[in-house]
Design a protein around this motif. Sequence first.
Motif, PDB file in Angstrom:
ATOM      1  N   UNK A  71       0.869  -1.175   0.000  1.00 55.64           N
ATOM      2  CA  UNK A  71       0.000   0.000   0.000  1.00 55.64           C
ATOM      3  C   UNK A  71       0.908   1.228   0.000  1.00 55.64           C
ATOM      4  N   UNK A  72       0.795   2.044  -1.040  1.00 56.24           N
ATOM      5  CA  UNK A  72       1.675   3.194  -1.197  1.00 56.24           C
ATOM      6  C   UNK A  72       0.842   4.472  -1.175  1.00 56.24           C
ATOM      7  N   UNK A  73       1.231   5.416  -0.313  1.00 51.43           N
ATOM      8  CA  UNK A  73       0.507   6.682  -0.232  1.00 51.43           C
ATOM      9  C   UNK A  73       1.161   7.721  -1.134  1.00 51.43           C
ATOM     10  N   UNK A  74       0.330   8.565  -1.699  1.00 50.82           N
ATOM     11  CA  UNK A  74       0.793   9.641  -2.593  1.00 50.82           C
ATOM     12  C   UNK A  74       0.976  10.933  -1.794  1.00 50.82           C
ATOM     13  N   UNK A  75       1.941  11.756  -2.187  1.00 47.64           N
ATOM     14  CA  UNK A  75       2.907  11.543  -3.279  1.00 47.64           C
ATOM     15  C   UNK A  75       3.972  10.527  -2.874  1.00 47.64           C
ATOM     16  N   UNK A  76       4.509   9.812  -3.833  1.00 45.64           N
ATOM     17  CA  UNK A  76       5.497   8.784  -3.530  1.00 45.64           C
ATOM     18  C   UNK A  76       6.744   8.976  -4.388  1.00 45.64           C
ATOM     19  N   UNK A  77       7.831   8.404  -3.922  1.00 46.53           N
ATOM     20  CA  UNK A  77       9.096   8.452  -4.648  1.00 46.53           C
ATOM     21  C   UNK A  77       9.098   7.330  -5.679  1.00 46.53           C
ATOM     22  N   UNK A  78       9.221   7.676  -6.956  1.00 43.81           N
ATOM     23  CA  UNK A  78       9.114   6.678  -8.020  1.00 43.81           C
ATOM     24  C   UNK A  78      10.207   5.627  -7.924  1.00 43.81           C
ATOM     25  N   UNK A  79      11.402   6.014  -7.453  1.00 42.37           N
ATOM     26  CA  UNK A  79      12.498   5.050  -7.325  1.00 42.37           C
ATOM     27  C   UNK A  79      12.160   3.987  -6.283  1.00 42.37           C
ATOM     28  N   UNK A  80      11.581   4.438  -5.167  1.00 41.89           N
ATOM     29  CA  UNK A  80      11.184   3.497  -4.112  1.00 41.89           C
ATOM     30  C   UNK A  80      10.071   2.587  -4.603  1.00 41.89           C
ATOM     31  N   UNK A  81       9.114   3.162  -5.345  1.00 44.59           N
ATOM     32  CA  UNK A  81       8.016   2.351  -5.884  1.00 44.59           C
ATOM     33  C   UNK A  81       8.552   1.270  -6.821  1.00 44.59           C
ATOM     34  N   UNK A  82       9.507   1.637  -7.678  1.00 41.58           N
ATOM     35  CA  UNK A  82      10.087   0.657  -8.607  1.00 41.58           C
ATOM     36  C   UNK A  82      10.793  -0.459  -7.843  1.00 41.58           C
ATOM     37  N   UNK A  83      11.486  -0.111  -6.770  1.00 41.25           N
ATOM     38  CA  UNK A  83      12.148  -1.128  -5.948  1.00 41.25           C
ATOM     39  C   UNK A  83      11.136  -2.074  -5.314  1.00 41.25           C
ATOM     40  N   UNK A  84      10.019  -1.517  -4.829  1.00 44.60           N
ATOM     41  CA  UNK A  84       8.964  -2.362  -4.252  1.00 44.60           C
ATOM     42  C   UNK A  84       8.391  -3.303  -5.303  1.00 44.60           C
ATOM     43  N   UNK A  85       8.194  -2.778  -6.503  1.00 45.90           N
ATOM     44  CA  UNK A  85       7.672  -3.592  -7.597  1.00 45.90           C
ATOM     45  C   UNK A  85       8.614  -4.755  -7.882  1.00 45.90           C
ATOM     46  N   UNK A  86       9.916  -4.458  -7.986  1.00 45.05           N
ATOM     47  CA  UNK A  86      10.884  -5.508  -8.281  1.00 45.05           C
ATOM     48  C   UNK A  86      10.906  -6.583  -7.201  1.00 45.05           C
ATOM     49  N   UNK A  87      10.864  -6.142  -5.934  1.00 36.88           N
ATOM     50  CA  UNK A  87      10.900  -7.093  -4.825  1.00 36.88           C
ATOM     51  C   UNK A  87       9.670  -8.001  -4.835  1.00 36.88           C
ATOM     52  N   UNK A  88       8.482  -7.423  -5.084  1.00 37.41           N
ATOM     53  CA  UNK A  88       7.265  -8.225  -5.101  1.00 37.41           C
ATOM     54  C   UNK A  88       7.264  -9.223  -6.255  1.00 37.41           C
ATOM     55  N   UNK A  89       7.753  -8.797  -7.411  1.00 40.63           N
ATOM     56  CA  UNK A  89       7.817  -9.705  -8.559  1.00 40.63           C
ATOM     57  C   UNK A  89       8.808 -10.832  -8.295  1.00 40.63           C
ATOM     58  N   UNK A  90       9.964 -10.489  -7.706  1.00 38.72           N
ATOM     59  CA  UNK A  90      10.960 -11.512  -7.381  1.00 38.72           C
ATOM     60  C   UNK A  90      10.389 -12.521  -6.381  1.00 38.72           C
ATOM     61  N   UNK A  91       9.677 -12.007  -5.352  1.00 39.90           N
ATOM     62  CA  UNK A  91       9.094 -12.887  -4.340  1.00 39.90           C
ATOM     63  C   UNK A  91       8.021 -13.772  -4.955  1.00 39.90           C
ATOM     64  N   UNK A  92       7.197 -13.191  -5.826  1.00 41.84           N
ATOM     65  CA  UNK A  92       6.135 -13.949  -6.482  1.00 41.84           C
ATOM     66  C   UNK A  92       6.712 -15.065  -7.342  1.00 41.84           C
ATOM     67  N   UNK A  93       7.761 -14.760  -8.096  1.00 41.05           N
ATOM     68  CA  UNK A  93       8.381 -15.774  -8.961  1.00 41.05           C
ATOM     69  C   UNK A  93       9.073 -16.851  -8.145  1.00 41.05           C
ATOM     70  N   UNK A  94       9.663 -16.448  -7.015  1.00 43.34           N
ATOM     71  CA  UNK A  94      10.319 -17.427  -6.136  1.00 43.34           C
ATOM     72  C   UNK A  94       9.296 -18.400  -5.564  1.00 43.34           C
ATOM     73  N   UNK A  95       8.164 -17.852  -5.087  1.00 42.82           N
ATOM     74  CA  UNK A  95       7.115 -18.708  -4.528  1.00 42.82           C
ATOM     75  C   UNK A  95       6.531 -19.624  -5.586  1.00 42.82           C
ATOM     76  N   UNK A  96       6.400 -19.085  -6.817  1.00 44.59           N
ATOM     77  CA  UNK A  96       5.855 -19.890  -7.909  1.00 44.59           C
ATOM     78  C   UNK A  96       6.803 -21.027  -8.258  1.00 44.59           C
ATOM     79  N   UNK A  97       8.117 -20.755  -8.222  1.00 47.40           N
ATOM     80  CA  UNK A  97       9.096 -21.795  -8.554  1.00 47.40           C
ATOM     81  C   UNK A  97       9.133 -22.883  -7.487  1.00 47.40           C
ATOM     82  N   UNK A  98       8.849 -22.485  -6.219  1.00 51.91           N
ATOM     83  CA  UNK A  98       8.815 -23.465  -5.141  1.00 51.91           C
ATOM     84  C   UNK A  98       7.560 -24.315  -5.211  1.00 51.91           C
TER      85      UNK A  98
END
Length: 218
Positions: free
Chosen positions: A68-95
């Motif tokens: 959950x991200x509140x506005x205004x937000x830092x786009x760099x931080x948002x991109x990092x959160x996106x990457x982490x969630x995608x990595x976690x999702x793919x890791x769980x899917x591979x398991x």
Amino acid sequence: MGYHIINSSQELPDLIISDIMMPVMDGNTLCKKIKEDKRTSHIPVILLSARHATESKLQGLELGADDYVTKPFNITILVLRIRKLIELSRYNKSKGVIDPSPSEIVITSLDEKLIEKAIKYVEDNISRSELSVEELSSELGMSRVHLYKKLLQITGKTPIEFIRVIRLKRAAQLLRESQLHVSEVAFEVGFNNPKYFSRYFKEEFGVLPSAYQEKKGK
């Protein structure tokens, strides 16, 4: 942005970002629909909002939002959160996910220990129709929101679905191995209404409990 029925031929996104304030359908409703659909429930969802209230964040998380991200937000931080969630999702899917079955899970990780404890508690209270998600979360020492996210992440099931599938799999064991009638099995595993039991049993196993017993029973 809208929500539509997903066909099996369509590719699913790795992650979904949605503003809470949208016309036609708000972000919370969209998140709820995504997490309730078995085809999309695994997809991480980030909700954006100008609201800073704790209640607003809690509502989004209760509906299954992964961040959950509140506005205004830092786009760099948002991109990092996106990457982490995608990595976690793919890791769980591979398991892969753990399909919970009564007394049949081997302990190899902290997640599986959590599932074993949850299964044992449901088994110990399986005949009690009033067994609730709140009771299970209290027994496991976590909030209802945390339990919802954890079980969905590990098993692909919500807490209500988790409790129900343990009941149904125990019912299948009884139908195979005991001489109990279908209505007796229903009450034994915590269903007060045999009609609901038959409906859920067919959803899980593809046949009515009477047909299952006739085919699989001793």
